[in-house]
Design an enzyme around this catalytic site. Structure first.
Site, mmCIF file in Angstrom:
data_model
loop_
_atom_site.group_PDB
_atom_site.id
_atom_site.type_symbol
_atom_site.label_atom_id
_atom_site.label_comp_id
_atom_site.label_asym_id
_atom_site.label_seq_id
_atom_site.Cartn_x
_atom_site.Cartn_y
_atom_site.Cartn_z
ATOM 1 N N TYR A 2 8.223 2.040 8.186
ATOM 2 C CA TYR A 2 8.088 1.821 9.634
ATOM 3 C C TYR A 2 8.009 3.158 10.383
ATOM 4 C CZ TYR A 2 10.098 -2.865 8.632
ATOM 5 O OH TYR A 2 10.391 -4.117 8.138
ATOM 6 N N LYS A 33 14.421 0.350 3.671
ATOM 7 C CA LYS A 33 13.633 -0.077 2.511
ATOM 8 C C LYS A 33 12.851 1.089 1.923
ATOM 9 C CE LYS A 33 12.897 -4.260 5.177
ATOM 10 N NZ LYS A 33 12.887 -3.732 6.548
ATOM 11 N N HIS A 78 10.881 -2.496 -0.808
ATOM 12 C CA HIS A 78 10.122 -3.136 0.280
ATOM 13 C C HIS A 78 9.299 -4.327 -0.213
ATOM 14 C CE1 HIS A 78 8.555 -2.107 4.499
ATOM 15 N NE2 HIS A 78 8.181 -3.334 4.237
ATOM 16 N N ASP A 128 17.951 -3.181 10.902
ATOM 17 C CA ASP A 128 17.070 -3.206 9.729
ATOM 18 C C ASP A 128 15.828 -2.383 10.013
ATOM 19 O OD1 ASP A 128 15.858 -4.404 7.195
ATOM 20 O OD2 ASP A 128 14.384 -4.958 8.712
#
Ligand code: A2P
Length: 297
Positions: free
Chosen positions: A51, A76, A109, A46
């Site tokens: 990120y 996401k 997200h 994930d």
């Protein structure tokens, strides 16, 4: 090596229950962490555009030598890419960084409550990507039941997954029940309560990892506190995505398929809920975070 149980999503797609998280994993450590996780036996990673380590996930997947179709990849769309065309393009950016033609699970997200129209448009783009076979399943993250209800006024595809903060100190029973009622799988972020001890998240925090009740349950099984929390998620039917960059802890978090908690133990862990979230309230996001731009590949 044990195989991980899978959960069947509401569109029939099989997803490994336990995934490997890379939230806050620096890009230059991501490939090694993902490679270690895949060699340990994880088959689900994930990540998220926000990120900024999707390319590290791609490198880790490559290093592991596994075939693409052996690993379930979830990512996401960040809020600054919401809107129909923007979200279609967000898929292109993530897919390129991940080195993939098809993403297994693509989720929003978080809701943008102040700009819900753009959230709806973003989800419509996910529905299109699903229809086109570019993604195998779609979903949301950090959606409270009223956000899901609002989304479903215009959506045609029920989200497969809603990924929310969920650990023993914040169990969100109403969110779990609302998800279940719609056939949405609840997926836990910070499943071992990292949010309760991450630096910079407030002073008066109590780490779930130091909880005495869970410690005593862990001792009874010869397992660690983290392993008990992961077992608690799995036995209650949730997906969980523990994050670690440490090979010993990566292995520890995967070693949870050879024992069972009792109903009484599960209930004692459920009773630890404080009702107090560690992360941000989905209705009170800081608008400045929408300024984070997701780079082109
Ligand atoms: P590290 O990456 O150094 O292992 P969560 O996924 O719930 O947010 O938790 C992640 C946090 O917990 C990270 O700080 C991670 O640090 C730490 N962590 C991961 N696995 C374990 C474990 N088995 N025991 C203790 N801490 C852990």
């Amino acid at each position: 090596m044990s195989t991980i149980p899978t959960i069947t999503l509401n569109n029939g797609v099989e997803m490994p229950t336990l995934g490997f998280g890379v939230f806050q994993t620096p890009l230059n450590e991501t490939a090694a962490a993902v490679d270690t996780a895949l060699r340990t036996g994880y088959r689900h990673v994930d990540t998220a555009a926000a990120y900024r380590n999707e390319s590290g996930v791609a490198d880790g997947l490559r290093r592991s030598g596994l075939n693409r179709d052996e690993v379930f990849i979830e990512t996401k769309v960040w809020v600054s890419d919401y809107g129909y065309d923007q979200t279609l393009h967000a898929f292109d950016k993530s897919a390129a960084k991940l080195g993939l033609d098809q993403i297994d699970l693509l989720i929003l997200h978080q809701p943008m409550p102040q700009h819900f129209k753009r959230t709806r448009q973003a989800y419509q783009a996910l529905e299109q990507l699903l229809a086109d076979g570019r993604v195998r399943a779609i979903g949301v993250s950090n959606f409270m039941p009223h956000h899901v209800d609002a989304l479903m006024e215009s959506a045609t595809v029920v989200p497969a997954v809603n990924q929310v903060e969920l650990h023993p100190y914040f169990t969100q029973p109403a969110v779990q029940a609302a998800n279940a009622a719609r056939g949405i799988l609840t997926q836990a972020w910070s499943p071992i309560g990292g949010i309760t001890f991450y630096p910079g998240y407030g002073e008066d925090r109590r780490s779930v990892l130091e909880d005495e009740t869970i410690r005593s349950i862990a001792a009874a099984h010869g397992k660690s506190v983290a392993q008990v929390m992961l077992r608690w998620h799995i036995q209650q039917g949730r997906s969980a995505i523990p994050k670690s960059t440490n090979p010993t802890r990566i292995a520890e978090n995967f070693d949870v398929f050879d024992y069972e908690l009792t109903g009484d133990e599960l209930a004692r862990i459920n009773a630890l809920d404080t009702g107090r979230r560690g992360g941000p309230d989905p209705d009170e996001r800081d608008p400045s975070e929408w300024n984070l731009q997701i780079a082109e590949p």
